[in-house]
Design a protein around this motif. Structure first.
Motif, PDB file in Angstrom:
ATOM      1  N   GLY A 138      59.563 -43.444   6.912  1.00 57.41           N
ATOM      2  CA  GLY A 138      59.140 -42.099   7.281  1.00 57.41           C
ATOM      3  C   GLY A 138      58.352 -42.071   8.573  1.00 57.41           C
ATOM      4  N   ILE A 139      57.458 -43.041   8.746  1.00 56.90           N
ATOM      5  CA  ILE A 139      56.640 -43.062   9.974  1.00 56.90           C
ATOM      6  C   ILE A 139      57.516 -43.362  11.175  1.00 56.90           C
ATOM      7  N   MET A 140      58.529 -44.187  10.984  1.00 61.87           N
ATOM      8  CA  MET A 140      59.441 -44.480  12.099  1.00 61.87           C
ATOM      9  C   MET A 140      60.178 -43.207  12.541  1.00 61.87           C
ATOM     10  N   ARG A 141      60.607 -42.399  11.576  1.00 59.08           N
ATOM     11  CA  ARG A 141      61.294 -41.138  11.918  1.00 59.08           C
ATOM     12  C   ARG A 141      60.352 -40.182  12.658  1.00 59.08           C
ATOM     13  N   VAL A 142      59.110 -40.092  12.188  1.00 57.47           N
ATOM     14  CA  VAL A 142      58.143 -39.202  12.837  1.00 57.47           C
ATOM     15  C   VAL A 142      57.866 -39.672  14.264  1.00 57.47           C
ATOM     16  N   VAL A 143      57.649 -40.958  14.443  1.00 55.35           N
ATOM     17  CA  VAL A 143      57.381 -41.488  15.784  1.00 55.35           C
ATOM     18  C   VAL A 143      58.613 -41.312  16.672  1.00 55.35           C
ATOM     19  N   ASP A 144      59.813 -41.517  16.121  1.00 55.18           N
ATOM     20  CA  ASP A 144      61.045 -41.259  16.886  1.00 55.18           C
ATOM     21  C   ASP A 144      61.069 -39.816  17.378  1.00 55.18           C
ATOM     22  N   ASP A 145      60.735 -38.869  16.479  1.00 57.79           N
ATOM     23  CA  ASP A 145      60.696 -37.445  16.847  1.00 57.79           C
ATOM     24  C   ASP A 145      59.685 -37.205  17.969  1.00 57.79           C
ATOM     25  N   LEU A 146      58.488 -37.761  17.807  1.00 58.89           N
ATOM     26  CA  LEU A 146      57.440 -37.559  18.815  1.00 58.89           C
ATOM     27  C   LEU A 146      57.854 -38.150  20.157  1.00 58.89           C
ATOM     28  N   GLU A 147      58.495 -39.296  20.135  1.00 57.79           N
ATOM     29  CA  GLU A 147      58.978 -39.896  21.395  1.00 57.79           C
ATOM     30  C   GLU A 147      60.047 -39.025  22.033  1.00 57.79           C
ATOM     31  N   ARG A 148      60.995 -38.564  21.227  1.00 60.87           N
ATOM     32  CA  ARG A 148      62.074 -37.712  21.733  1.00 60.87           C
ATOM     33  C   ARG A 148      61.522 -36.443  22.391  1.00 60.87           C
ATOM     34  N   LYS A 149      60.435 -35.921  21.848  1.00 59.54           N
ATOM     35  CA  LYS A 149      59.817 -34.703  22.387  1.00 59.54           C
ATOM     36  C   LYS A 149      58.857 -35.002  23.539  1.00 59.54           C
ATOM     37  N   GLY A 150      58.646 -36.290  23.836  1.00 55.14           N
ATOM     38  CA  GLY A 150      57.736 -36.670  24.918  1.00 55.14           C
ATOM     39  C   GLY A 150      56.270 -36.547  24.550  1.00 55.14           C
ATOM     40  N   LEU A 151      55.961 -36.536  23.254  1.00 53.69           N
ATOM     41  CA  LEU A 151      54.590 -36.343  22.791  1.00 53.69           C
ATOM     42  C   LEU A 151      53.864 -37.662  22.527  1.00 53.69           C
ATOM     43  N   ALA A 152      54.627 -38.737  22.380  1.00 52.00           N
ATOM     44  CA  ALA A 152      54.055 -40.064  22.131  1.00 52.00           C
ATOM     45  C   ALA A 152      55.014 -41.112  22.682  1.00 52.00           C
ATOM     46  N   VAL A 153      54.481 -42.302  22.923  1.00 54.20           N
ATOM     47  CA  VAL A 153      55.296 -43.431  23.382  1.00 54.20           C
ATOM     48  C   VAL A 153      54.901 -44.673  22.592  1.00 54.20           C
ATOM     49  N   ARG A 154      55.878 -45.557  22.424  1.00 49.75           N
ATOM     50  CA  ARG A 154      55.611 -46.868  21.827  1.00 49.75           C
ATOM     51  C   ARG A 154      55.373 -47.844  22.966  1.00 49.75           C
ATOM     52  N   LYS A 155      54.376 -48.694  22.781  1.00 52.88           N
ATOM     53  CA  LYS A 155      54.073 -49.706  23.788  1.00 52.88           C
ATOM     54  C   LYS A 155      53.906 -51.054  23.099  1.00 52.88           C
ATOM     55  N   SER A 156      54.267 -52.107  23.812  1.00 49.11           N
ATOM     56  CA  SER A 156      54.101 -53.462  23.277  1.00 49.11           C
ATOM     57  C   SER A 156      52.620 -53.770  23.085  1.00 49.11           C
ATOM     58  N   VAL A 157      52.355 -54.568  22.065  1.00 50.50           N
ATOM     59  CA  VAL A 157      50.999 -55.019  21.802  1.00 50.50           C
ATOM     60  C   VAL A 157      50.875 -56.434  22.374  1.00 50.50           C
ATOM     61  N   PRO A 158      49.954 -56.639  23.301  1.00 51.89           N
ATOM     62  CA  PRO A 158      49.793 -57.989  23.864  1.00 51.89           C
ATOM     63  C   PRO A 158      49.553 -59.022  22.766  1.00 51.89           C
ATOM     64  N   ASP A 198      51.726 -60.007  20.500  1.00 52.49           N
ATOM     65  CA  ASP A 198      52.641 -59.894  19.361  1.00 52.49           C
ATOM     66  C   ASP A 198      53.836 -59.038  19.762  1.00 52.49           C
ATOM     67  N   ARG A 199      54.913 -59.689  20.138  1.00 54.17           N
ATOM     68  CA  ARG A 199      56.080 -58.959  20.633  1.00 54.17           C
ATOM     69  C   ARG A 199      56.749 -58.106  19.566  1.00 54.17           C
ATOM     70  N   ARG A 200      56.497 -58.413  18.291  1.00 55.09           N
ATOM     71  CA  ARG A 200      57.131 -57.656  17.208  1.00 55.09           C
ATOM     72  C   ARG A 200      56.437 -56.334  16.926  1.00 55.09           C
ATOM     73  N   VAL A 201      55.181 -56.209  17.274  1.00 53.58           N
ATOM     74  CA  VAL A 201      54.381 -55.033  16.936  1.00 53.58           C
ATOM     75  C   VAL A 201      54.353 -54.072  18.118  1.00 53.58           C
ATOM     76  N   ARG A 202      54.508 -52.793  17.797  1.00 56.05           N
ATOM     77  CA  ARG A 202      54.442 -51.763  18.818  1.00 56.05           C
ATOM     78  C   ARG A 202      53.331 -50.783  18.437  1.00 56.05           C
ATOM     79  N   ALA A 203      52.547 -50.418  19.434  1.00 58.10           N
ATOM     80  CA  ALA A 203      51.505 -49.411  19.225  1.00 58.10           C
ATOM     81  C   ALA A 203      52.055 -48.072  19.704  1.00 58.10           C
ATOM     82  N   VAL A 204      51.642 -47.027  19.045  1.00 56.40           N
ATOM     83  CA  VAL A 204      52.044 -45.676  19.423  1.00 56.40           C
ATOM     84  C   VAL A 204      50.863 -45.032  20.130  1.00 56.40           C
ATOM     85  N   GLU A 205      51.149 -44.374  21.235  1.00 55.69           N
ATOM     86  CA  GLU A 205      50.102 -43.743  22.043  1.00 55.69           C
ATOM     87  C   GLU A 205      50.517 -42.303  22.344  1.00 55.69           C
ATOM     88  N   ILE A 206      49.562 -41.394  22.266  1.00 60.36           N
ATOM     89  CA  ILE A 206      49.836 -39.996  22.601  1.00 60.36           C
ATOM     90  C   ILE A 206      49.995 -39.876  24.114  1.00 60.36           C
TER      91      ILE A 206
END
Length: 165
Positions: free
Chosen positions: A83-103, A105-113
């Motif tokens: 569910g959180i992945m779908r919400v973050v996908d929606d927010l990214e698609r709308k330009g409201l948030a972005v996923r960024k790499s976490v220094p 840990d290449r597997r983990v992505r942080a979400v930023e407004i």
């Protein structure tokens, strides 16, 4: 024969989900009904902005906590991993948030407004104010503040040392 018959007990009042319900479920049922009404108000405020309450819940975390890994967003919003992945996908698609790499840990992505997300977040407050005022108008003077205080105590209980549970 009498061994098969359960002993008689004094039963608590049965839940009715109506005003005056004295059952042990009354508080929870009232909170649920109040939540539905408040969620409807929030949804009405967010609809013209093109987002839903689930999107707004994530934006709240991002504004309060800054960049947050998806696992922590799921926990903070009571959403499952998919569910959180779908919400973050929606927010990214709308330009409201972005996923960024976490220094580190290449597997983990942080979400930023994004700035656009922050602008929408602020606009939501302006849009919600008249609707929230209508909801508060059903209460008497001082009641909204008292209700907020009581709900805060229920939502954020403290143990005897003063730390949140």
């Amino acid at each position: 024969m009498s061994a098969d018959v359960p002993p008689k007990t004094t039963a608590a009042p049965r839940a009715t989900d109506r005003p005056g319900d004295a059952s042990p479920f009354a508080l929870g049922l009232l909170l649920r009904r109040a939540h539905w009404r408040a969620a409807t108000v929030i949804s009405q405020a967010l609809k013209p902005l093109g987002i839903e309450l689930r999107h707004f819940a994530v934006l709240i975390v991002l504004v309060n906590e800054g960049p947050t890994v998806q696992r922590d967003l799921a926990t903070a919003t009571g959403t499952d991993k998919a569910g959180i992945m779908r919400v973050v996908d929606d927010l990214e698609r709308k330009g409201l948030a972005v996923r960024k790499s976490v220094p580190g840990d290449r597997r983990v992505r942080a979400v930023e407004i994004t700035p656009k997300g922050l602008e929408l977040f602020d606009a939501a407050h302006v849009t919600a104010e008249p609707l929230a005022a209508r909801l508060r108008a059903e209460l008497g003077p001082g009641d909204p503040e008292k209700l907020t205080e009581l709900l805060t105590r229920l939502a954020h209980p403290t143990d005897e040392s003063g730390a949140e549970e």
